[in-house]
Enzyme design. Structure first.
Site, PDB file in Angstrom:
ATOM      1  N   ARG A   1      -3.566  -5.739 -14.922  1.00 31.61           N
ATOM      2  CA  ARG A   1      -2.852  -6.368 -13.812  1.00 31.61           C
ATOM      3  C   ARG A   1      -1.874  -7.392 -14.375  1.00 31.61           C
ATOM      4  NH1 ARG A   1      -5.829  -4.185  -9.906  1.00 31.61           N
ATOM      5  NH2 ARG A   1      -8.080  -4.538  -9.681  1.00 31.61           N
TER       6      ARG A   1
ATOM      7  N   ASP B   1     -10.333  -3.660   4.490  1.00 37.17           N
ATOM      8  CA  ASP B   1     -10.706  -2.689   3.452  1.00 37.17           C
ATOM      9  C   ASP B   1     -12.083  -2.078   3.714  1.00 37.17           C
ATOM     10  OD1 ASP B   1     -12.254  -4.914   2.865  1.00 37.17           O
ATOM     11  OD2 ASP B   1     -12.264  -4.513   0.724  1.00 37.17           O
TER      12      ASP B   1
ATOM     13  N   LYS C   1     -24.371  -5.609  -4.929  1.00 35.74           N
ATOM     14  CA  LYS C   1     -24.355  -6.971  -5.466  1.00 35.74           C
ATOM     15  C   LYS C   1     -25.368  -7.835  -4.751  1.00 35.74           C
ATOM     16  CE  LYS C   1     -20.630  -8.913  -2.689  1.00 35.74           C
ATOM     17  NZ  LYS C   1     -19.367  -9.604  -2.684  1.00 35.74           N
TER      18      LYS C   1
ATOM     19  N   ASP D   1     -13.842  -7.232   3.835  1.00 33.83           N
ATOM     20  CA  ASP D   1     -13.557  -8.610   3.414  1.00 33.83           C
ATOM     21  C   ASP D   1     -12.081  -8.856   3.098  1.00 33.83           C
ATOM     22  OD1 ASP D   1     -13.590  -7.148   1.078  1.00 33.83           O
ATOM     23  OD2 ASP D   1     -15.033  -8.428   0.024  1.00 33.83           O
ATOM     24  N   ARG D   2     -11.287  -7.799   2.969  1.00 30.45           N
ATOM     25  CA  ARG D   2      -9.853  -8.008   2.688  1.00 30.45           C
ATOM     26  C   ARG D   2      -9.019  -7.881   3.957  1.00 30.45           C
ATOM     27  NH1 ARG D   2      -8.312  -5.284  -3.097  1.00 30.45           N
ATOM     28  NH2 ARG D   2     -10.009  -6.265  -4.227  1.00 30.45           N
TER      29      ARG D   2
ATOM     30  N   LYS E   1     -14.955 -13.606   1.318  1.00 27.48           N
ATOM     31  CA  LYS E   1     -13.680 -13.516   2.011  1.00 27.48           C
ATOM     32  C   LYS E   1     -13.909 -12.694   3.265  1.00 27.48           C
ATOM     33  CE  LYS E   1     -12.233  -9.950  -1.246  1.00 27.48           C
ATOM     34  NZ  LYS E   1     -12.477 -10.146  -2.663  1.00 27.48           N
TER      35      LYS E   1
ATOM     36  N   SER F   1     -16.330  -1.972  -2.136  1.00 28.78           N
ATOM     37  CA  SER F   1     -15.138  -2.529  -1.514  1.00 28.78           C
ATOM     38  C   SER F   1     -14.137  -1.442  -1.121  1.00 28.78           C
ATOM     39  CB  SER F   1     -14.529  -3.569  -2.450  1.00 28.78           C
ATOM     40  OG  SER F   1     -13.528  -4.277  -1.786  1.00 28.78           O
ATOM     41  N   HIS F   2     -12.944  -1.519  -1.686  1.00 32.32           N
ATOM     42  CA  HIS F   2     -11.859  -0.600  -1.312  1.00 32.32           C
ATOM     43  C   HIS F   2     -11.855   0.661  -2.164  1.00 32.32           C
ATOM     44  CE1 HIS F   2     -10.933  -3.369  -4.450  1.00 32.32           C
ATOM     45  NE2 HIS F   2     -10.201  -2.409  -4.992  1.00 32.32           N
TER      46      HIS F   2
ATOM     47  N   ASP G   1     -15.191  -2.625   2.893  1.00 40.03           N
ATOM     48  CA  ASP G   1     -16.337  -3.434   3.310  1.00 40.03           C
ATOM     49  C   ASP G   1     -15.942  -4.613   4.188  1.00 40.03           C
ATOM     50  OD1 ASP G   1     -15.056  -4.639   1.169  1.00 40.03           O
ATOM     51  OD2 ASP G   1     -16.852  -5.676   0.505  1.00 40.03           O
TER      52      ASP G   1
END
Ligand code: G1P
Ligand code: ZN
Length: 544
Positions: free
Chosen positions: A497, A278, A126, A282-283, A377, A113-114, A280
């Protein structure tokens, strides 16, 4: 073509997290490491004979090497047909789209991802199932189990596939079909949105936009769709060439990391609209002229305006949001008289609700929004959704958001991340909160009263599975909330978080600075968790 059966032994820690297995490139490059995980995945899936797969990734360092290994292992395990993105490229949403379109048995998506890329960066993998979505925990748990028991893997000795060459190639008895990375996804977007209306907006001469692909996978998709199909001027997409190290950056579309875009959108002669995606794809982050739209608000606003989009004009069935995402979307669902669902963090929890048509739109506070069009997403989808609404309503981003707050109220929202906290300290902090849970309800803190305190447990209404300990929630009367959880995607130490939310509907208080509006609740969040005492941290690493 000969197949080798290679002896191996288990590696510790091959447990898929929030979104697959993510590790440093150096970890993945150890002999047998990737192979063990792939074989364990195939073992968990059972008989692979004659099955089909989609394979592609975000183009980061090690992407093509890993793909060659995966293809040879797939052939040795009996798969019959693989669709692979040209040069190994498929954004995560494009991979989901392709799995669904070609009715593949599943897909392997290579991405972290990011997370930063490059030889010292991160890598990840994945498995997605035939609905195009991330494998549910029932499968990821089986994969993990297999990784602890593995003693052999199978791999073909065939030559590498020419990943740049579109069309069919053979790998032993298996067919590899190299497909254009962008075409299927573009077609899907054109079937959802009103492309002519968006094109009219983008070519009208009084609307300007900037899209930051952050040197990651969305570049080719954004250039094709925004510039070529929708007529935005060349240069609308910046940092559009994917690089194996993402240009040394951290392609996470938020106010901290998408600095170039943010600086431009907050300048005096800013464009009307700005967006970023991002690593990949998806964001998404959505910006107006000197205006930031929180992802939680974005979900609520898309839902409230879905009737303007061709694919959703007959109505949406429900909205799902991850637990830490603000409750703004719940208010829209209530007004529309549709279902609202609260799921644990991670897109995989939306799959069942989408498949059962209980929800149409989903979102996470972590810059993720999507719909039933795929099972991931989708960054560019969100950007096109916004552009379609702006084209129909002829309002600025700020006007649209302000009108939304006037109608529904505003959920002030922030997330404070403490990155790289030693794991024992982070676990001790969660434990410290856990022990307070039973005593918190009804307790008063200044004018706030705790209405509930728990460690979130999700009961999936479709398959009845239960996912426990998904984050500490402290809810106050009136809807304010503090949430704490540890990241499941990091590769170094722990990331704490803290999510803080407060609802406001008094017209005079709708336009405050977020951190100021939330300052009391932020202090309370720090005190309750003893963040300074237990971690030594006096300030978060990243605030979004
Ligand atoms: C983070 C986000 C989460 C998202 C995931 C994958 O996971 O918080 O919403 O689904 O990345 O993109 P976390 O690191 O918090 O476990
Ligand atoms: Zn991503």
């Amino acid at each position: 073509m000969p197949i080798s059966t290679v002896n191996t032994s288990a590696f510790e820690g091959q447990k898929p997290g929030t979104s697959g297995l993510r590790k440093k490139v150096g970890v993945f490059k150890q002999p047998h490491y990737l192979e063990n995980f792939i074989q364990s995945t195939f073992n968990a899936l059972g008989d692979c004979e004659g099955k089909t797969l989609v394979v592609g990734g975000d183009g980061r360092y090690y992407n093509q090497t890993a793909i060659q290994i995966i293809l040879k292992m797939a052939a040795a395990n009996g798969f019959s047909h693989i669709w692979v993105g040209q040069n190994g490229i498929l954004s995560t949403p494009a991979a989901s789209c392709v799995i669904r379109k070609y009715q593949a048995f599943g897909g392997l998506i290579l991405s972290a991802s990011h997370n930063p890329a490059g030889i010292d960066g991160d890598f990840g993998i994945k498995f997605n199932t035939s609905n195009g979505g991330p494998a549910p925990e029932s499968i990821t748990n089986q994969i993990y189990q297999q990784t602890t028991e593995i003693s052999q893997y199978r791999i073909s000795n065939a030559a590498d596939i020419a990943l740049h060459k579109l069309g069919l190639q053979n790998l032993g008895d298996m067919t590899v079909e190299v497909i254009d990375s962008v075409v299927d996804y573009t077609e899907l977007m054109a079937s959802i949105f009103d492309f002519p209306a968006i094109k009219a907006l983008l070519t009208s001469g009084d609307f300007s936009m900037r899209f930051d692909a952050m040197h990651a996978v969305t570049g080719p998709y954004a250039i094709e769709i925004l510039e070529k199909r929708l007529g935005a001027p060349a240069g609308t997409v910046i940092n559009g060439i994917p690089l194996p190290d993402f240009g040394g950056g951290h392609p996470d579309p938020n106010l901290t990391y998408a600095e170039q875009l943010v600086t431009e959108l907050f300048s005096d002669d800013a464009p009307d609209f700005g967006a970023a995606s991002d690593g990949d794809g998806d964001r998404n982050m959505i910006l107006g002229k000197q205006f930031f739209v929180t992802p939680s608000d974005s979900l609520a606003i898309l839902a409230a305006n879905a009737q303007h989009i061709p694919a959703y004009k007959s109505g949406i069935t429900g909205i799902a949001r991850s637990m830490p995402t603000s409750q703004a979307a719940d208010r829209v669902a209530e007004k529309l008289g549709i279902e609202a669902h609260e799921t644990p963090t991670g897109w995989k929890f939306f799959g069942n609700l989408l498949d059962a048509n209980r929800v149409t739109l989903c979102g996470e506070e972590s810059f993720g929004t999507g719909s039933n069009h795929i099972r991931e997403k989708d960054g560019l989808w969100a950007v096109l959704f916004w552009l379609n609404i702006l084209a129909v309503k002829q309002q600025s981003v700020a006007e649209l958001v302000n009108l939304h707050w006037q109608q529904f109220g505003r959920n002030y929202y922030t997330r404070h991340d403490y990155e790289g906290v030693p794991t024992e300290q982070a676990e001790a902090l969660i434990q410290h909160l856990q022990t307070q849970l039973s005593t918190l309800p009804k307790k008063q803190f200044a004018e706030r009263t705790v209405s509930y305190a728990d460690n979130f447990s999700y009961h999936d209404p479709i398959d009845n599975s239960v996912s426990e300990k998904q984050g500490i929630r402290i809810g106050f009367e009136g809807g304010d909330r503090i949430i704490y959880r540890l990241s499941g995607t990091g590769t170094e130490g722990a990331t704490l978080r803290v999510y803080i939310e407060s609802y406001e509907d008094r017209p005079a208080r709708l336009n405050q600075d977020t951190q100021t509006a939330l300052s009391e609740l932020i202090d309370l969040a720090n005190q309750l968790a003893k963040i300074v005492e237990l971690t030594g941290r006096t300030a978060p690493t990243v605030i979004t």
